[in-house]
Enzyme design. Sequence first.
Site, PDB file in Angstrom:
ATOM      1  N   ASP A  90       9.282   2.579   2.004  1.00 44.93           N
ATOM      2  CA  ASP A  90       8.090   3.310   2.420  1.00 44.93           C
ATOM      3  C   ASP A  90       7.885   3.014   3.908  1.00 44.93           C
ATOM      4  O   ASP A  90       7.402   1.954   4.275  1.00 44.93           O
ATOM      5  CB  ASP A  90       6.894   2.839   1.586  1.00 44.93           C
TER       6      ASP A  90
ATOM      7  N   LYS B  31       2.235   9.706   8.578  1.00 45.18           N
ATOM      8  CA  LYS B  31       1.524   9.185   9.742  1.00 45.18           C
ATOM      9  C   LYS B  31       2.070   9.692  11.089  1.00 45.18           C
ATOM     10  O   LYS B  31       1.795  10.818  11.476  1.00 45.18           O
ATOM     11  CB  LYS B  31       1.523   7.657   9.689  1.00 45.18           C
TER      12      LYS B  31
ATOM     13  N   PHE C 270       0.858  -1.178   0.000  1.00 45.33           N
ATOM     14  CA  PHE C 270       0.000   0.000   0.000  1.00 45.33           C
ATOM     15  C   PHE C 270       0.896   1.230   0.000  1.00 45.33           C
ATOM     16  O   PHE C 270       1.693   1.429   0.907  1.00 45.33           O
ATOM     17  CB  PHE C 270      -0.946   0.033   1.209  1.00 45.33           C
TER      18      PHE C 270
HETATM   19  N1  PLP Z   1       2.298   4.081   2.519  1.00 44.88           N
HETATM   20  C1  PLP Z   1       1.940   3.289   3.527  1.00 44.88           C
HETATM   21  C2  PLP Z   1       2.844   2.171   3.928  1.00 44.88           C
HETATM   22  C3  PLP Z   1       0.731   3.499   4.205  1.00 44.88           C
HETATM   23  O1  PLP Z   1       0.384   2.679   5.211  1.00 44.88           O
HETATM   24  C4  PLP Z   1      -0.088   4.575   3.806  1.00 44.88           C
HETATM   25  C5  PLP Z   1      -1.386   4.803   4.467  1.00 44.88           C
HETATM   26  O2  PLP Z   1      -1.946   3.947   5.089  1.00 44.88           O
HETATM   27  C6  PLP Z   1       0.325   5.395   2.748  1.00 44.88           C
HETATM   28  C7  PLP Z   1       1.533   5.126   2.133  1.00 44.88           C
HETATM   29  C8  PLP Z   1      -0.497   6.566   2.311  1.00 44.88           C
HETATM   30  O3  PLP Z   1      -0.386   7.596   3.241  1.00 44.88           O
HETATM   31  P1  PLP Z   1      -1.462   8.782   3.299  1.00 44.88           P
HETATM   32  O4  PLP Z   1      -2.779   8.155   3.604  1.00 44.88           O
HETATM   33  O5  PLP Z   1      -0.953   9.701   4.373  1.00 44.88           O
HETATM   34  O6  PLP Z   1      -1.459   9.457   1.974  1.00 44.88           O
END
Ligand code: PLP
Length: 397
Positions: A220, A249, A135
């Site tokens: 990420d 986050k 994700f």
């Molecule tokens: N990357 C990861 C690993 C995530 O868990 C998330 C959100 O859950 C995102 C990217 C996307 O982040 P945002 O919702 O702040 O755009």
Amino acid sequence: MVQWQELEQKYLMQTVNRLPVTLVKGDGIRVWDYDGKEYLDFVGGWAVNTLGHCHPVVVQAITKQAGMLIQTSNQFYTIPQVCLAELLVKNSCFNRVFFSNSGTEANEGAVKLARKYGKAHLNNAHEVITMFNSFHGRTLAMVAATGQEKYQHPYIPLPDGFANVEYDNVAALKEATTSQTCAVMLETVQGEGGVIIPNKSYIKEVRHWCDQKGILLILDEIQTGIARVGTLFSYQRCGVEPDIMTLAKGLGGGIPIGAILAKEKVAVFGPGDHGTTFGGNPLACATSLAVMKYVIEEALPDRVQEVGTHFLGRLEGLRVKLKCITEVRGQGLLIALQFNEDIANKVMLSCLEKGLLINCVKPNVLRFMPPLTVTRDEIDQAIVILGEAITAVTEDS
Ligand code: PLP
């Protein structure tokens, strides 16, 4: 009484199946709904509330900065942005930072950075390999990066330049690497994918492959960063250094902020290559600075390891007692519990009724992401409610 939920259904785009609770107040790990009912919050705003709700450090930072300077534009220097970048660099393996407003934007920027690096140093290579069940966010490019059919399907055709391969499978990664590959982007633990932890050597092997091919490794760490897995950043736990890392986050403790961190040789953005109106604004950066200082000065990574082990142990205790639980897994305070059938949603609803907020991340998997300040006692309270909820659901079916 105002019918907030009916109004939501009338006025908002229906993109989320919300739970039937309207939250109005929070304090530490506790939140209260519109009717005054109290809950233990083990969702933590999806791994965002690093210090819990309305922690004095966060409230004071927001209040102080709001009275001084909330937003300028990035045309000017601002002190909180510089101080936060310095703190992040001094506490990581990176040299330079770019601030965004969210995780998706940070990833989008990281991919742009990798593409620019590819143009300059890898013979125009532009493709990024990402993983199935990952994700990475919700923009079109990040949907293409996110290897999940359910997120991609409604938006086909997607931007090209991404190849999705199996997670925890170095051979698949090697096979997908071509002369067009400029980077590999992955999570060290797939959070939204159900808290999937790869083999111990996997991330090291990926690093090794990237080195061999001269391509970039982007981690990420939007969900795993900021002590969530028991080290300040997850790459430290994996024993590798990525070329680029993305954060969001927990970085803002509740205030929206994201960041791209890069090693000097990879930080190839020049003036005008990338930008943002709100990213790096003084309010978000001052809040994040206060959160990060607290996390570091109070040694929260160690604390997370300790309470995380306690939490895992208590869940393991439930697994031994309750046959329907097939697995408990996690790192630090990013933890999942898996059932032998699709009862996670029912268990979540039963917990909600009993005053515990948890997240159903897959039909048979629950995910727990409490604030890093959660106590053993609060974990024990949650375990009692969870045990009762699972028993009630399995006795019913
Ligand atoms: N990357 C990861 C690993 C995530 O868990 C998330 C959100 O859950 C995102 C990217 C996307 O982040 P945002 O919702 O702040 O755009």
